[in-house]
Design a protein around this motif. Structure first.
Motif, PDB file in Angstrom:
ATOM      1  N   VAL A 262     -13.293  -5.930  -5.311  1.00  0.00           N
ATOM      2  CA  VAL A 262     -12.458  -6.308  -4.356  1.00  0.00           C
ATOM      3  C   VAL A 262     -11.283  -5.771  -4.194  1.00  0.00           C
ATOM      4  CG1 VAL A 262     -11.311  -8.278  -3.480  1.00  0.00           C
ATOM      5  CG2 VAL A 262     -13.452  -8.660  -4.685  1.00  0.00           C
ATOM      6  N   TRP A 263     -10.788  -5.225  -5.389  1.00  0.00           N
ATOM      7  CA  TRP A 263      -9.373  -4.476  -5.268  1.00  0.00           C
ATOM      8  C   TRP A 263      -9.575  -2.976  -4.938  1.00  0.00           C
ATOM      9  CZ3 TRP A 263      -7.817  -8.879  -5.665  1.00  0.00           C
ATOM     10  CH2 TRP A 263      -7.693  -9.581  -6.630  1.00  0.00           C
ATOM     11  N   GLU A 264     -10.822  -2.536  -5.151  1.00  0.00           N
ATOM     12  CA  GLU A 264     -11.058  -1.334  -4.374  1.00  0.00           C
ATOM     13  C   GLU A 264     -10.913  -1.301  -2.960  1.00  0.00           C
ATOM     14  OE1 GLU A 264     -14.677   0.322  -5.668  1.00  0.00           O
ATOM     15  OE2 GLU A 264     -14.009   0.554  -7.967  1.00  0.00           O
ATOM     16  N   LYS A 265     -11.528  -2.517  -2.224  1.00  0.00           N
ATOM     17  CA  LYS A 265     -11.498  -2.744  -0.828  1.00  0.00           C
ATOM     18  C   LYS A 265     -10.169  -2.792  -0.407  1.00  0.00           C
ATOM     19  CE  LYS A 265     -15.936  -4.585  -0.547  1.00  0.00           C
ATOM     20  NZ  LYS A 265     -16.837  -5.657   0.053  1.00  0.00           N
ATOM     21  N   PHE A 266      -9.170  -3.534  -1.240  1.00  0.00           N
ATOM     22  CA  PHE A 266      -7.905  -3.773  -0.834  1.00  0.00           C
ATOM     23  C   PHE A 266      -7.101  -2.349  -0.858  1.00  0.00           C
ATOM     24  CE2 PHE A 266      -8.230  -8.042  -1.387  1.00  0.00           C
ATOM     25  CZ  PHE A 266      -7.057  -8.624  -0.999  1.00  0.00           C
ATOM     26  N   ASP A 267      -7.488  -1.549  -1.783  1.00  0.00           N
ATOM     27  CA  ASP A 267      -6.848  -0.012  -1.633  1.00  0.00           C
ATOM     28  C   ASP A 267      -7.165   0.610  -0.374  1.00  0.00           C
ATOM     29  OD1 ASP A 267      -5.846  -0.336  -4.373  1.00  0.00           O
ATOM     30  OD2 ASP A 267      -7.437   0.513  -5.388  1.00  0.00           O
ATOM     31  N   LEU A 268      -8.239   0.420   0.095  1.00  0.00           N
ATOM     32  CA  LEU A 268      -8.639   1.197   1.213  1.00  0.00           C
ATOM     33  C   LEU A 268      -8.061   0.346   2.458  1.00  0.00           C
ATOM     34  CD1 LEU A 268     -12.564   1.556   0.630  1.00  0.00           C
ATOM     35  CD2 LEU A 268     -10.634   3.439   0.351  1.00  0.00           C
ATOM     36  N   GLU A 269      -7.852  -0.705   2.377  1.00  0.00           N
ATOM     37  CA  GLU A 269      -7.325  -1.334   3.563  1.00  0.00           C
ATOM     38  C   GLU A 269      -5.951  -1.075   3.486  1.00  0.00           C
ATOM     39  OE1 GLU A 269      -7.112  -6.082   5.589  1.00  0.00           O
ATOM     40  OE2 GLU A 269      -8.146  -5.779   3.625  1.00  0.00           O
ATOM     41  N   ILE A 270      -5.280  -1.180   2.453  1.00  0.00           N
ATOM     42  CA  ILE A 270      -3.620  -1.079   2.523  1.00  0.00           C
ATOM     43  C   ILE A 270      -3.523   0.649   2.930  1.00  0.00           C
ATOM     44  CG2 ILE A 270      -1.859  -0.449   0.752  1.00  0.00           C
ATOM     45  CD1 ILE A 270      -2.754  -3.184  -0.577  1.00  0.00           C
ATOM     46  N   ALA A 271      -4.480   1.535   2.417  1.00  0.00           N
ATOM     47  CA  ALA A 271      -4.273   3.017   2.744  1.00  0.00           C
ATOM     48  C   ALA A 271      -4.621   3.078   4.219  1.00  0.00           C
ATOM     49  CB  ALA A 271      -5.202   3.742   2.163  1.00  0.00           C
ATOM     50  N   ALA A 272      -5.311   2.252   4.887  1.00  0.00           N
ATOM     51  CA  ALA A 272      -5.677   2.429   6.361  1.00  0.00           C
ATOM     52  C   ALA A 272      -4.345   1.595   6.954  1.00  0.00           C
ATOM     53  CB  ALA A 272      -6.700   1.888   6.679  1.00  0.00           C
ATOM     54  N   THR A 273      -3.386   0.955   6.444  1.00  0.00           N
ATOM     55  CA  THR A 273      -2.559   0.231   7.198  1.00  0.00           C
ATOM     56  C   THR A 273      -1.185   0.566   6.800  1.00  0.00           C
ATOM     57  OG1 THR A 273      -4.008  -1.702   7.017  1.00  0.00           O
ATOM     58  CG2 THR A 273      -1.822  -2.404   7.758  1.00  0.00           C
ATOM     59  N   PRO A 274      -0.563   1.562   7.324  1.00  0.00           N
ATOM     60  CA  PRO A 274       0.838   2.050   6.798  1.00  0.00           C
ATOM     61  C   PRO A 274       1.805   1.153   7.365  1.00  0.00           C
ATOM     62  CG  PRO A 274      -0.016   3.315   8.699  1.00  0.00           C
ATOM     63  CD  PRO A 274      -1.097   2.330   8.316  1.00  0.00           C
ATOM     64  N   MET A 275       2.819   0.933   6.582  1.00  0.00           N
ATOM     65  CA  MET A 275       3.838  -0.051   7.111  1.00  0.00           C
ATOM     66  C   MET A 275       4.813   0.577   7.968  1.00  0.00           C
ATOM     67  SD  MET A 275       3.614  -2.948   5.555  1.00  0.00           S
ATOM     68  CE  MET A 275       4.996  -3.601   5.398  1.00  0.00           C
ATOM     69  N   PRO A 276       5.520   0.025   8.906  1.00  0.00           N
ATOM     70  CA  PRO A 276       6.613   0.550   9.640  1.00  0.00           C
ATOM     71  C   PRO A 276       7.821   1.084   8.795  1.00  0.00           C
ATOM     72  CG  PRO A 276       6.028  -1.459  10.389  1.00  0.00           C
ATOM     73  CD  PRO A 276       5.453  -1.607   9.022  1.00  0.00           C
ATOM     74  N   ALA A 303      -0.895  -6.996   0.645  1.00  0.00           N
ATOM     75  CA  ALA A 303      -0.700  -7.361  -0.819  1.00  0.00           C
ATOM     76  C   ALA A 303       0.056  -6.589  -1.810  1.00  0.00           C
ATOM     77  CB  ALA A 303      -2.305  -7.639  -1.634  1.00  0.00           C
ATOM     78  N   GLN A 304       0.442  -6.843  -2.894  1.00  0.00           N
ATOM     79  CA  GLN A 304       1.203  -5.889  -4.042  1.00  0.00           C
ATOM     80  C   GLN A 304       0.266  -5.681  -4.980  1.00  0.00           C
ATOM     81  OE1 GLN A 304       3.267  -6.629  -1.114  1.00  0.00           O
ATOM     82  NE2 GLN A 304       3.302  -8.587  -2.293  1.00  0.00           N
ATOM     83  N   LYS A 305       0.180  -4.592  -5.728  1.00  0.00           N
ATOM     84  CA  LYS A 305      -0.726  -4.326  -6.763  1.00  0.00           C
ATOM     85  C   LYS A 305       0.088  -4.376  -7.860  1.00  0.00           C
ATOM     86  CE  LYS A 305      -4.125  -0.725  -7.850  1.00  0.00           C
ATOM     87  NZ  LYS A 305      -4.831   0.588  -7.561  1.00  0.00           N
TER      88      LYS A 305
END
Length: 322
Positions: A262-276, A303-305
């Protein structure tokens, strides 16, 4: 006349001699008869084993012991007796039947109570209705009231496939076979032998309510498991949690299973969602629920890792630092 008198006198002197001889013969005959009778009739000491043997034959006879086997009982136990509850002096099939009847929302809260299992003193045979002291075999009809019997817990059960055993550490009977479980003194309960060298000890872990359904876990009849954090929960409640995508302990919030995928999927989602740009370098303090470390990390809306254990099971403890 003289002859007659002498003859008469002789007869009178002879009578005592004849009587003594006959008496001696009669005494000998009586003695012989008494000896024969005494040999035929056993002594009181010989009677005792005979009575015990008869009584034991009645109690241990297979036909008497097995009469009504698995034909009596309730939804909780197959057994051939009922109990008289010492708390309310009423008759129930078992203590669970009593508790369901006397401790529910339909009963006045002031009158609700559970039966103290160790204080049960009377049972009623289901076959002959004889009320008697707690014991495995009925004193009247000789039937075995439960193939499994615990004199401490006052427990009867004909279904021995449960592999019941009494745990002295817990002070109650449990199921599953004593060879498959061990008692942890610190946790105050029995765990699977597979967890003997790996389970985290939590003091009196089982002496609490299930964090989901709030049933007291220590003497629950439903399966109870220990989560990786050491806290306990009903197995069915844990499954229900996971069906609703809840993977953290309700008590301490630690992950209850391996979440690495699940954490690996979070990594991918966060990488695909850059912050302003405004939030790109904003920092926050987090507490990791899995390893307990405090860290300052970049803020992200998803989320925060945790930099220590790589878990996303974290909570923000301080707002945006700058």
């Amino acid at each position: 006349m003289a002859f007659a008198a002498a003859n008469h006198s002789g007869i009178r002197h002879a009578e005592p001699k004849i009587s003594e001889n006959m008496l001696a013969v009669e005494n000998k005959i009586a003695t012989s008869i008494n000896a024969i009778v005494s040999n035929l009739q056993p002594s009181p000491e010989e009677h005792i084993p005979a009575k015990e043997s008869l009584s034991q034959g009645k109690i241990t006879g297979t036909e008497a012991l097995d009469k009504g086997y698995l034909k009596y009982g309730c939804s909780h136990y197959r057994r051939r007796c009922q109990i008289r509850a010492p708390c309310c002096n009423e008759i129930f099939d078992c203590r669970h039947c009593h508790n369901e009847a006397k401790n529910n929302i339909c009963v006045d809260q002031k009158l609700r109570h559970d039966v103290p299992r160790h204080l049960i003193e009377k049972v009623i045979c289901s076959l002959c209705d004889t009320e008697q002291e707690v014991q495995q075999v009925c004193t009247n009809c000789g039937v075995c009231m439960g193939r499994y019997y615990c004199a401490i817990c006052k427990l009867f059960d004909d279904d021995t496939s449960k592999e019941q055993y009494h745990c002295n550490g817990c002070g109650i009977c449990r199921i599953g076979g004593s060879k498959n479980f061990f008692h942890c003194d610190k946790c105050g309960c029995c765990y699977s032998i597979l967890l003997k060298s790996s389970h985290p000890c939590v003091e009196r872990a089982m002496h609490q309510d299930c964090p989901v359904c709030f049933e007291y876990l220590f003497d629950s009849r439903n399966d109870v498991i220990a989560m990786p954090c050491g806290h306990t929960i009903h197995k069915t409640c844990l499954v229900e949690m996971q069906e609703h995508y809840k993977y953290a302990c309700p008590i301490c919030s630690k992950s209850v299973c391996d979440m690495s995928k699940v954490w690996e999927k979070f990594d991918l989602e966060i990488a695909a969602t850059p912050m302003p740009a405004y939030y790109e370098n904003k920092m926050v303090w987090i507490l990791c629920n899995d390893c307990g470390s405090n860290s300052e990390v970049k803020y992200h809306v998803i989320a925060q890792k945790c930099p220590n254990c790589k878990s996303y099971n974290t909570r923000q403890t301080r707002g945006l630092a700058r």
